[in-house]
Motif scaffolding. Sequence first.
Motif, PDB file in Angstrom:
ATOM      1  N   CYS A 112      61.586  55.734  75.914  1.00 17.32           N
ATOM      2  CA  CYS A 112      60.876  56.755  76.694  1.00 17.32           C
ATOM      3  C   CYS A 112      59.721  56.112  77.469  1.00 17.32           C
ATOM      4  CB  CYS A 112      60.341  57.825  75.749  1.00 17.32           C
ATOM      5  SG  CYS A 112      59.232  59.002  76.514  1.00 17.32           S
ATOM      6  N   ALA A 113      59.680  56.349  78.779  1.00 18.58           N
ATOM      7  CA  ALA A 113      58.615  55.785  79.616  1.00 18.58           C
ATOM      8  C   ALA A 113      57.245  56.331  79.228  1.00 18.58           C
ATOM      9  CB  ALA A 113      58.908  56.075  81.076  1.00 18.58           C
ATOM     10  N   ASN A 114      57.170  57.615  78.847  1.00 19.24           N
ATOM     11  CA  ASN A 114      55.877  58.190  78.435  1.00 19.24           C
ATOM     12  C   ASN A 114      55.345  57.489  77.199  1.00 19.24           C
ATOM     13  OD1 ASN A 114      55.870  60.015  80.527  1.00 19.24           O
ATOM     14  ND2 ASN A 114      56.750  61.657  79.305  1.00 19.24           N
ATOM     15  N   THR A 115      56.225  57.133  76.288  1.00 13.72           N
ATOM     16  CA  THR A 115      55.802  56.434  75.076  1.00 13.72           C
ATOM     17  C   THR A 115      55.188  55.085  75.420  1.00 13.72           C
ATOM     18  OG1 THR A 115      57.472  57.509  73.710  1.00 13.72           O
ATOM     19  CG2 THR A 115      56.600  55.424  72.893  1.00 13.72           C
ATOM     20  N   LEU A 116      55.763  54.402  76.381  1.00 20.31           N
ATOM     21  CA  LEU A 116      55.276  53.078  76.744  1.00 20.31           C
ATOM     22  C   LEU A 116      53.936  53.115  77.472  1.00 20.31           C
ATOM     23  CD1 LEU A 116      58.576  51.326  77.829  1.00 20.31           C
ATOM     24  CD2 LEU A 116      57.379  51.189  75.630  1.00 20.31           C
ATOM     25  N   THR A 117      53.667  54.233  78.168  1.00 18.04           N
ATOM     26  CA  THR A 117      52.383  54.323  78.873  1.00 18.04           C
ATOM     27  C   THR A 117      51.360  54.883  77.918  1.00 18.04           C
ATOM     28  OG1 THR A 117      52.912  56.508  79.753  1.00 18.04           O
ATOM     29  CG2 THR A 117      53.350  54.613  81.161  1.00 18.04           C
TER      30      THR A 117
END
Length: 117
Positions: A112-117
């Motif tokens: 998940c991109a949100n998790t990485l940011t």
Amino acid sequence: MKLLMSVVAALSLLFTTAAVAESYGKQKVVYHINYDDPKAQAGALRNIQNHINAVGKENLDLRVVMHGHGVSMVLLPEALPSLAKFRQANADQQMQARVDGLKNQGVSFKVCANTLT
């Protein structure tokens, strides 16, 4: 006679398993992993392998989405100090082998991109 019966039973099971796999048809499936417990993650990967065994890899478009603490499944322990957001890093050799084995069967792993940011 026992040997013959065993062979017939084994062949019957083989053909039944193949027929059941064909009856499922094509499936698109997403498994979500959002927890950092390595035993639960390994259990999810076993469930995915069982799904592949039941349906056949040719009948699956299967993806694993890791979000939240589920990303710990692919984090190496040496990376953990620089990633304060995560409590655990579970990508030991066994976990890596399980993930690689599933990738070799066409399973796609996404983060998940949100998790990485």
